[in-house]
Design a protein around this motif. Structure first.
Motif, mmCIF file in Angstrom:
data_model
loop_
_atom_site.group_PDB
_atom_site.id
_atom_site.type_symbol
_atom_site.label_atom_id
_atom_site.label_comp_id
_atom_site.label_asym_id
_atom_site.label_seq_id
_atom_site.Cartn_x
_atom_site.Cartn_y
_atom_site.Cartn_z
ATOM 1 N N CYS A 551 -47.511 -123.798 -62.307
ATOM 2 C CA CYS A 551 -46.483 -124.791 -62.001
ATOM 3 C C CYS A 551 -45.356 -124.584 -62.997
ATOM 4 O O CYS A 551 -45.582 -124.610 -64.222
ATOM 5 C CB CYS A 551 -47.053 -126.200 -62.109
ATOM 6 N N PHE A 575 -48.060 -125.885 -66.155
ATOM 7 C CA PHE A 575 -49.458 -125.497 -66.300
ATOM 8 C C PHE A 575 -49.633 -124.082 -65.786
ATOM 9 O O PHE A 575 -48.823 -123.559 -65.030
ATOM 10 C CB PHE A 575 -50.429 -126.478 -65.619
ATOM 11 N N ALA A 577 -52.926 -121.499 -64.590
ATOM 12 C CA ALA A 577 -54.362 -121.385 -64.332
ATOM 13 C C ALA A 577 -54.671 -120.009 -63.758
ATOM 14 O O ALA A 577 -53.835 -119.392 -63.092
ATOM 15 C CB ALA A 577 -54.813 -122.479 -63.354
ATOM 16 N N ARG A 605 -49.941 -134.346 -58.386
ATOM 17 C CA ARG A 605 -51.311 -133.863 -58.514
ATOM 18 C C ARG A 605 -51.474 -132.681 -57.548
ATOM 19 O O ARG A 605 -51.171 -132.794 -56.362
ATOM 20 C CB ARG A 605 -52.313 -134.960 -58.183
ATOM 21 N N SER A 607 -53.669 -129.290 -55.951
ATOM 22 C CA SER A 607 -54.935 -128.603 -55.680
ATOM 23 C C SER A 607 -54.610 -127.261 -55.033
ATOM 24 O O SER A 607 -53.850 -127.199 -54.052
ATOM 25 C CB SER A 607 -55.822 -129.434 -54.747
ATOM 26 N N SER A 622 -58.325 -124.300 -58.258
ATOM 27 C CA SER A 622 -57.740 -124.915 -59.449
ATOM 28 C C SER A 622 -57.169 -126.276 -59.069
ATOM 29 O O SER A 622 -56.661 -126.452 -57.953
ATOM 30 C CB SER A 622 -56.639 -124.025 -60.035
ATOM 31 N N GLN A 623 -57.252 -127.236 -59.984
ATOM 32 C CA GLN A 623 -56.631 -128.548 -59.808
ATOM 33 C C GLN A 623 -55.918 -128.939 -61.095
ATOM 34 O O GLN A 623 -56.385 -128.609 -62.192
ATOM 35 C CB GLN A 623 -57.683 -129.618 -59.457
ATOM 36 N N TRP A 624 -54.783 -129.617 -60.944
ATOM 37 C CA TRP A 624 -53.991 -129.957 -62.119
ATOM 38 C C TRP A 624 -53.124 -131.181 -61.802
ATOM 39 O O TRP A 624 -52.770 -131.413 -60.646
ATOM 40 C CB TRP A 624 -53.081 -128.794 -62.500
ATOM 41 N N THR A 625 -52.784 -131.910 -62.828
ATOM 42 C CA THR A 625 -51.873 -133.044 -62.683
ATOM 43 C C THR A 625 -50.689 -132.868 -63.628
ATOM 44 O O THR A 625 -50.875 -132.603 -64.818
ATOM 45 C CB THR A 625 -52.576 -134.379 -62.988
#
Length: 691
Positions: A551, A575, A577, A605, A607, A622-625
């Motif tokens: 991101c 972020f 990943a 948020r 995914s 991967s997941q991120w906020t």
């Protein structure tokens, strides 16, 4: 081997390694010249173990070459090159197939506990000398060609006067069995033939022409339990050594399979047999996959050969109008009667198939009215010369239009934009790109491209760019809380250089949010995006089995003039990943990925998900906020950036806001991307879905 040139396949070995191989091979050759029958496996053990495959290839090639050149007369029983007692130590399980000379069995090698394909001469110990020579020629050819798309030779020997080959057992059957006379999706056909073409080119570089490429001589292997299907070229029994002064085929003999033979295999006056002969067969194989049958197939082999020499192939789009014109052009270029009009090499064919696979224009262009007319002129010159001269001018524009494929998807009109906003105001889910495969509305951001319909058999759209390009799908989401879902795949798999930039296709694709634009008096346009994007093909050093999803908040400048038409002014990583891929990379075609972004005033948020098969569930990679505070910091934290401060401070300040009520779309950089679905779904008010 002493005093000879370094084999091309060993060019990367050290001098010490080459000298070690030469010492062992010289000793083995002395034994052969003395009339003895040394076991090459014993000499393989004399190596230091670090270059085992290179030494094995040289020993097997020496053994086979000597036996071909010094074969005893027919009827005599030659001494075997490797002792196997009363017979090869294999347990035969079942017959796999039969050819003109040999029979192939599935067998178990108890020494290593593995299944192998055991190939024997059908005539056994009374085989004709020319059959034995061709049988050994196959072994010699394949032993020199370690390649992932060529079936490997494990062992060569004789038992009771019967030569045999021990080959890699490939579990998936033949390409002909897999296709079963059906027309396969165009992308799948292109991917398979591209890999076989690269194998054929590798053989050509070793001085070997296959002469019998066809679906029956391509085996299919599964590269791991979840990997792609890997085609493997096999049966080099009719192979011709280009650098050999001898010819195994008697004068006047025709060898090959009529439906896949090139005209020069039947009529030597057409041209010499060479790499372009295999290019023709590759085109015939592609034709069979696209249409369900070979380009020529008559009631008898003789009648088929007559068609091969005299008749033009029926264009594949005559039977399958939905086929991409570019892929048909590639196929027909291979099938030209004149070898000079085909691809010069199998590598050129593979490169054009890669262009098709990645959504780029092929070098072979679709044949329009003028091209078809000219082919008719060559066949019936006097009958049509006058008619063609009168019609050329009228047909020129049509021929140019015919070469554009796939058809472009027109940008959205103001009316379509208004319709989209009305649908969003209803507060119901909206398919921005849905089942029909076309956007509800769109416009370009940054460097414009052309949006085309998918060439790959599905309801989706494709665009490509050597710069950074945004496909805007929503000018205003019309609310503060929503979910955006995008299903896409990274298409460009090769790193072929073009006139714009090297390493095309190693960039990124994904979803953009919160797009903003600003124009300067000097004509420079600025775009700022929140990018949720990934690459399936760009690796980090030391991480060959990992790819990156990130991101980023990025500001780009698009100049009308200058060496860099799109320049990144700054980028803030929110972020970063990494996700796993198979050790040998993603398959062909690359997997579908899904990006799901829940957007609210409190942040985003994210995914990032993957799907193996069309009916398989999505797997989260991967997941991120990203919280509101991070977004605000990213958008206003560049006051100390020298370039932003000295050159563009006003632009940075004007584009510093974050809001969910900003444009959304698909982004690509130095890549091609296929998109099959993008949807926006309102979320209920109350609470921040990013938390």
């Amino acid at each position: 081997m002493a005093g000879g040139p370094v084999p091309a396949r060993h060019e990367r070995l050290s001098v010490r390694a080459l000298l070690g191989i030469e010492v062992v091979c010289d000793a083995f050759e002395r034994e052969l010249r003395a009339g003895r029958s040394p076991d090459w496996r014993a000499y393989l053990a004399r190596g230091d173990g670090t270059n085992r495959e290179a030494l094995r290839a040289e020993l097997v090639a020496l053994d086979l070459t000597y036996r071909r050149e010094h074969r005893t007369p027919a009827g005599a029983r030659p001494e075997p090159a490797a002792e196997h007692g009363a017979g090869p130590p294999f347990t035969i399980l079942r017959e796999l197939g039969r050819g003109g000379m040999g029979v192939v069995y599935l067998a178990l090698d108890p020494r290593l506990g593995r299944h192998v394909a055991l190939k024997l001469l059908r005539e056994g110990g009374v085989a004709a000398p020319d059959h034995v020579r061709r049988f050994l020629a196959e072994a010699q050819a394949v032993a020199r060609m370690p390649h992932p798309n060529i079936v490997s030779v494990f062992e060569v020997g004789e038992s009771g006067g019967v030569p045999f080959l021990v080959l890699e057992f490939v579990t998936g059957g033949t390409l002909a069995q897999w296709a079963a006379g059906r027309a396969v999706p165009p992308l799948q056909a292109a991917v398979l033939v591209e890999q076989v073409a690269r194998a054929a080119h590798y053989a050509h570089e070793k001085g070997i022409v296959h002469r019998d490429i066809k679906p029956q001589n391509v085996l299919l292997a599964l590269d791991g339990p979840e990997g792609p299907v890997v085609p493997k070229l096999t049966d080099f029994g009719l192979a011709k050594l280009l650098d050999s002064g001898t010819e195994e085929t008697p004068t006047g003999a025709v060898l090959g399979t009529p439906a896949y033979m090139a005209p020069e295999q039947v009529r030597p006056d057409v041209g010499a047999i060479g790499p372009r002969t295999d290019v023709y067969a590759l085109g015939a194989t592609l034709y069979a996959l696209l249409t369900g049958g070979p380009p020529f197939r008559a009631a008898t082999p003789l009648a088929t050969v007559a068609q091969v020499v005299a008749d033009p192939p029926v264009p594949p789009r005559k039977t399958r109008p939905e086929l991409p014109a570019d892929l048909e052009a590639v196929c027909l270029k291979c099938l030209e009667k004149d070898p000079a009009r085909r691809y010069a090499t199998a590598e050129e064919l593979a490169a054009d198939l890669a262009r098709f696979r990645t959504g780029r224009p092929t070098r072979a262009r679709p044949v329009g009215w003028t091209g078809s007319a000219w082919r008719t002129v060559r066949r019936k010159r006097r009958a049509v010369a006058t008619a063609l001269g009168a019609a050329l001018a009228a047909g020129a524009a049509f021929a140019v239009a015919w070469s554009v494929a796939p058809g472009p998807v027109a940008p959205g009109s103001p009316d379509k934009r208004a319709d989209l906003l009305r649908d969003l105001d209803k507060g119901e889910p909206v398919e921005l790109i849905g089942d029909g495969g076309e956007p509800h509305w769109y416009r370009w951001r940054g460097m414009a491209s052309t949006l085309g319909r998918s060439q790959f058999g599905g309801p989706s759209v494709v665009f490509q760019t050597t710069k950074t390009t945004g496909l805007e799908l929503v000018p205003d989401p019309r609310r503060d809380r929503y979910r955006v879902t995008a299903e896409l795949r990274h298409l460009t798999l090769s790193s072929e250089a073009d006139e714009h930039r090297k390493e095309v296709g190693v960039g990124r694709v994904g979803l953009f949010l919160a797009a903003q634009s600003d124009d300067c008096p000097d004509g420079t346009r600025f775009d700022r995006y929140l990018l949720l994007w990934y690459t399936d093909f760009l690796t980090q050093r030391g991480r060959p089995d990992q790819r990156r999803f990130a991101c980023e908040d990025r500001l780009l400048a698009y100049r009308k003039n200058g060496p860099q038409s799109d320049q990144t002014i700054f980028v803030e990583f929110l972020f970063d990943a990494w996700y796993k891929v198979p050790p040998n990379g993603v398959g062909f075609p690359s997997p579908w990925r899904r990006i799901v972004a829940d957007v609210s005033p409190g942040g985003v948020r994210v995914s990032f998900e993957s799907q193996t098969g069309a009916d398989d569930p999505w797997t989260v990679l991967s997941q991120w906020t990203v919280r509101k505070e991070d977004l605000r910091k990213a958008r206003s934290g560049h006051e100390n950036n020298p370039k932003a401060k000295t050159d563009y401070p006003e632009v940075v300040r004007r584009l510093a806001t974050w809001s969910p009520r900003m444009p959304i779309g698909i982004v690509a950089s130095n890549s091609a991307v296929e998109v099959r679905r993008v949807a926006i779904e309102p979320q209920p008010a109350g609470g921040d879905n990013a938390h």
